[in-house]
Design an enzyme around this catalytic site. Structure first.
Site, PDB file in Angstrom:
ATOM      1  N   ASP A  92      56.632 -12.188  18.523  1.00 19.09           N
ATOM      2  CA  ASP A  92      55.859 -12.482  19.738  1.00 19.09           C
ATOM      3  C   ASP A  92      56.634 -13.404  20.674  1.00 19.09           C
ATOM      4  OD1 ASP A  92      55.316 -13.609  17.272  1.00 19.09           O
ATOM      5  OD2 ASP A  92      53.407 -14.498  17.860  1.00 19.09           O
TER       6      ASP A  92
ATOM      7  N   TYR B  79      57.187   3.652  10.677  1.00 13.11           N
ATOM      8  CA  TYR B  79      57.593   4.950  11.215  1.00 13.11           C
ATOM      9  C   TYR B  79      57.812   6.002  10.136  1.00 13.11           C
ATOM     10  CZ  TYR B  79      58.080   4.619  16.226  1.00 13.11           C
ATOM     11  OH  TYR B  79      57.820   4.568  17.554  1.00 13.11           O
TER      12      TYR B  79
ATOM     13  N   LYS C 104      58.653 -10.464  12.255  1.00 13.00           N
ATOM     14  CA  LYS C 104      57.346 -11.120  12.186  1.00 13.00           C
ATOM     15  C   LYS C 104      57.168 -11.577  10.737  1.00 13.00           C
ATOM     16  CE  LYS C 104      53.308 -12.132  14.072  1.00 13.00           C
ATOM     17  NZ  LYS C 104      53.140 -13.183  15.071  1.00 13.00           N
TER      18      LYS C 104
ATOM     19  N   ASP D  94      61.070  -0.851  18.551  1.00  6.03           N
ATOM     20  CA  ASP D  94      60.468   0.124  19.456  1.00  6.03           C
ATOM     21  C   ASP D  94      59.811  -0.600  20.634  1.00  6.03           C
ATOM     22  OD1 ASP D  94      59.574   2.534  20.370  1.00  6.03           O
ATOM     23  OD2 ASP D  94      57.855   2.650  19.032  1.00  6.03           O
TER      24      ASP D  94
END
Ligand code: NAP
Length: 407
Positions: free
Chosen positions: A272, A162, A229, A296
């Site tokens: 995930d 971002y 992740k 987000d």
């Protein structure tokens, strides 16, 4: 500034000024100036309702308190009136008053100007994006037991992709970076490759972790889950996981541990898997601590679990400022039609009242929303679930104000 008023023959000094901050604590005068901006699309319609509802609740809850709303021009309205989407005077007001209720602002995809939402977050260093998600009876959720959804997402708000450090594939900068990678590290990227940089720092991870930990402790939560992740992005998201654990262990070790020995259990989960877990076992998650991009995505997914992101609010908070908003965007197809649901922005305003320590007013709004849902007085998005005729945006607001006045 203070003003002297006379009430029943007694002289009272009232403070009419800005909110200030000391060591992360909010110091709120009785009549603070709070900024608002109408935003784009459905923004002006829902902002009008949200401010009326907040004013009614504050009036109901307190004798001396009142919000002095001050409008700043941002987005389409600013472009029309000042020929600039984010005029300097609006930026100056934000820097001075530091608390803002903001309606959604549109941002073009893949081209055009930089997101003003992101610019405000950066200007005020609003590093915590906090999104509470809990089920509201009556909504049609895709889950069998949506009542089990009661979680709060702490999304890091200033780091990660971002930051917008990126170059178009055919720009000279992208070419230079590809050359550098090729010559220095023998990494060969095709000439049609755009470049984005994913920065993630220890300092920024630590401060969002502290915010999530304090929230969990103060609100008697039993679990914090670090989402990441890190199996793939080892030195960014993997480092986020490591630094978050380290901060929790070193600074909150009396309350939080990786096993059951303390009041709050901390664990981590790969991004995930997080998506399937909040669908299959939402009851296991109370506080989710996530880097910017993961946070987000998971926020909207969590919103969908309760049936409607139109009813969710969010807070963007730093050590000395706050911006409060709806989670949803400008919903262009509903613009000017008196159809949009203002609940998301009202929820954002409730979070603002909590930060101001005006809990009574926020509780009154909560009660009014509950009664409104109970009696099926709702806008179009919810009316279809209840099989009733919808109220317009404005009429829904008037109905909430009426409920508040009668409480
Ligand atoms: P969106 O504005 O959130 O709208 C997506 C859909 O959500 C709408 O078509 C509508 O669904 C529903 N919805 C959202 N808000 C609603 C409300 N108040 N009442 C009733 N239904 C509502 O998302 P988008 O279309 O992806 O984004 C549009 C613009 O908003 C973009 O320019 C984006 O950049 C911006 N945006 C701004 C913010 C922000 O300011 N914080 C956040 C997100 C997006 P149905 O079609 O099912 O009725």
């Amino acid at each position: 500034m203070q003003i002297l008023i006379t009430k029943n023959g007694i002289k009272i000094w009232l403070s009419m000024d800005k909110i200030t901050f000391k060591d992360g604590k909010w110091i709120v005068p009785d009549q603070p100036v709070i900024l608002y901006t109408d935003g784009d699309g459905i923004g002006p319609e829902i902002m009008d309702v949200a401010r009326k509802v907040v004013d009614a609740a504050v009036k109901k809850a307190y004798k001396n308190k009142k919000i002095n709303w001050k409008e700043i021009l941002v987005g389409d309205k600013a472009l029309k009136e000042k020929n600039d989407r984010f005029p300097q005077e609006s930026q100056d007001a934000i820097n001075e008053y530091r608390v803002l209720l903001k309606a959604p602002l549109g941002t073009p995809i893949g081209t055009g100007f930089k997101s003003i939402n992101v610019r405000i977050r950066v200007m005020l260093d609003l590093y915590s994006n906090i999104r509470p998600v809990s089920y509201m009876a009556g909504l049609e959720s895709p889950l069998k037991h949506p009542e089990n959804v009661n979680l709060t997402i702490f999304r890091e708000n200033t780091d990660d992709l971002y930051m917008g450090i990126e170059w178009k594939y055919d720009s000279p900068e992208a070419g230079e970076i590809r050359d550098f990678l090729r010559n220095k590290f023998d990494i060969n990227l095709g000439d049609d490759t755009g470049i984005g940089i994913k920065p993630m720092s220890k300092y920024k991870t630590q401060r969002i972790t502290r915010a999530a930990a304090k929230f969990a402790i103060e609100n008697h939560k039993k679990e914090i889950t670090i989402m990441h992740k890190g199996n793939v992005m080892k030195y960014t998201e993997g480092a986020f996981r490591e630094w978050a654990y380290e901060t929790l262990e070193n600074e909150f070790g009396d309350y939080i541990s990786k096993d059951d020995s303390k009041k709050i259990l901390v664990n981590d989960i790969i991004a995930d898997n997080m998506f399937q877990q909040i669908i299959t076992r939402p009851e296991n998650y109370e506080v989710i601590l996530a880097p910017n991009i993961d946070g987000d995505y998971i926020s909207d997914a969590a919103g969908a679990l309760i049936g409607n992101i139109g009813t969710l609010g969010g807070a963007n908070v730093g050590d000395d400022a706050g911006m409060f908003e709806a989670v949803h965007g400008t919903a262009p197809k509903y613009t000017g039609k008196n159809i949009a649901d203002p609940l998301g922005l009202i929820r954002g305003a409730q979070l603002m009242l909590k930060y101001m320590n005006w809990y009574e007013a926020q509780g009154i709004i909560e009660q009014a929303i509950g009664k409104s849902i109970e009696t099926k007085k709702v806008t179009n998005d919810l009316a279809k679930f209840f099989n009733v005729k919808p109220l317009g945006t404005k009429e829904f607001g008037d109905s909430l104000v009426e409920i508040i006045e009668k409480l």
